[in-house]
Design an enzyme around this catalytic site. Structure first.
Site, PDB file in Angstrom:
ATOM      1  NE  ARG A  77       5.844  -4.976   5.212  1.00 49.75           N
ATOM      2  CZ  ARG A  77       4.800  -4.331   5.745  1.00 49.75           C
ATOM      3  NH1 ARG A  77       4.172  -4.841   6.772  1.00 49.75           N
ATOM      4  NH2 ARG A  77       4.408  -3.173   5.247  1.00 49.75           N
ATOM      5  CB  THR A 134      -4.560  -3.900   8.056  1.00 50.86           C
ATOM      6  OG1 THR A 134      -4.654  -3.314   9.349  1.00 50.86           O
ATOM      7  CG2 THR A 134      -3.162  -3.719   7.518  1.00 50.86           C
ATOM      8  CG  ASP A 162       0.388   2.910   7.350  1.00 49.92           C
ATOM      9  OD1 ASP A 162      -0.573   2.316   6.818  1.00 49.92           O
ATOM     10  OD2 ASP A 162       1.475   2.363   7.599  1.00 49.92           O
ATOM     11  CE  LYS A 173      -2.249  -1.547   3.702  1.00 44.46           C
ATOM     12  NZ  LYS A 173      -1.818  -2.962   3.761  1.00 44.46           N
ATOM     13  CB  THR A 174       3.810   2.259   2.076  1.00 42.05           C
ATOM     14  OG1 THR A 174       3.111   1.859   3.244  1.00 42.05           O
ATOM     15  CG2 THR A 174       4.573   3.535   2.330  1.00 42.05           C
TER      16      THR A 174
END
Ligand code: ADE
Length: 350
Positions: free
Chosen positions: A226, A167, A118, A73-74
């Site tokens: 990740r 999330t 975030d 997302k980032t």
């Protein structure tokens, strides 16, 4: 009391290791759309929004990204900022504890800035309130002074884009959710995309990895870049230590198995909390179906966390099913846990 130098060194190394890992993460992060593997639909959706806004010479609409941690997302938000030639400014919602924090942040924005928030589901209600007018009419209103001398000031904001990420989309309030111009669900990656990401990362890290090891990491990555990169980084550590006398370090099957052990995961990337959830359904509730509230109580977890954080991967690999009567652990889940138990203690099965 003064700590001895060994302890100090340990502390220092801990910090160094963490910051070294962070800079490796930055190296692995794709820095252009071309480098970004997977999520084709989202990439093309974003490109259309960016191109259309560019033609109209406007800032792009505010966006909400949601999905499991580690899906990028980032990274996507950084790429949006790059593409629109805006600065990327990032803050985590829990760090905005007062409306004044957000007012300070907003009043420093420049034209075309991308403001990335975030953990948007953790916005404080008073802070969220400030966002509404910032989003709706690019204005913020705030009080200065106290008592009879206080005044309401209004500040015009430059055309910026807010990108919120979460999330836990169900915890984002409906009024905030409805204000975004587009909402993107970032879903799990395809296996072949994870494979390509591992190969790209291995190349950047300058480490060799064989096909078997790549496939094992794909399988344990929970379809999440990740996590794939985390396994790869630790596998590189192990390969470097084990094969320190050999010049070409290679990550092979044995190295990856050692890495799973180090990280406390199994070959499907299951962690202790996944096993606990499945075992609870199997042992306490005879395999299910069990209602979500009873399951949450048995695990001592919040219902929403089970639904949004723990269950999606288990459902994706067909270890868990949501049925009208509640949650059921599948035969596949039982077989997998039994096989793991057999590996630990074969004598139980004789
Ligand atoms: N590293 C992490 N996510 C990635 C992605 N989507 N593409 C390429 N490299 C990545």
């Amino acid at each position: 009391m003064r700590r001895n130098s060994q302890e100090e060194n340990k502390e220092e190394n801990k910090f160094k290791d963490k910051s070294a890992d962070k800079s490796i993460d930055l190296m692995l992060r794709p820095s252009s759309w071309g480098e970004y593997i997977g999520q084709k639909k989202i990439k093309s959706g974003l490109k259309i929004i960016i191109e259309a806004a560019g033609k109209r010479e406007e800032a792009i609409d505010h966006l909400l990204f949601y999905g499991q941690p580690g899906l990028g997302k980032t990274t996507l938000a950084i790429l949006v900022a790059k593409e629109t030639r805006g600065n990327f400014k990032m803050v985590s919602a829990p760090n905005l504890s007062k409306s004044g924090d957000l007012i300070a942040l907003l009043s420093n924005l420049e034209e075309r800035d991308v403001l990335f928030i975030d953990e948007a589901h953790r916005l404080h209600p008073a802070v969220e309130e400030v966002f509404y007018s910032a989003i709706d009419n690019r204005k913020i209103n705030f009080m200065v002074g106290k008592g009879p001398a206080s005044r309401m000031l209004s500040l015009d904001l430059p055309s910026f884009t807010l990108i919120a990420a979460t999330t836990r989309v169900n915890l984002v309030s409906a009024p905030l959710r409805s204000r975004f111009g587009a909402i993107f669900q970032i879903d799990y990656y395809e296996n072949n995309d994870i494979e390509a990401i591992i190969e790209r990362s291995a190349e950047i890290l300058g480490v060799k990895i064989d096909k078997d090891a790549t496939r094992m990491i794909v399988r344990a990555s929970r379809f999440t870049p990740r996590l794939a990169n985390r396994i790869l980084k630790r596998a590189r550590d192990i390969a470097e230590v084990k094969n320190s006398k050999i010049i070409t370090k290679i990550i092979d099957r044995q190295v990856v198995l050692g890495t799973f052990d180090l990280l406390g995961i199994d070959e499907l990337g299951l962690e202790i909390h996944d096993r606990k959830l499945l075992e609870t359904i199997i042992k306490k509730f005879r395999g299910g179906p069990v209602g979500i509230s009873a399951l949450a109580a048995a695990l001592g977890e919040e219902r929403g966390a089970i639904e949004e954080v723990y269950e999606p991967y288990l459902m994706k690999i067909n270890f868990l099913q949501r049925t009208p009567g509640g949650r059921t652990a599948t035969i596949e889940a039982r077989d997998w846990l039994d096989a793991a138990l057999y590996k630990i203690n074969p004598s139980l099965y004789n």
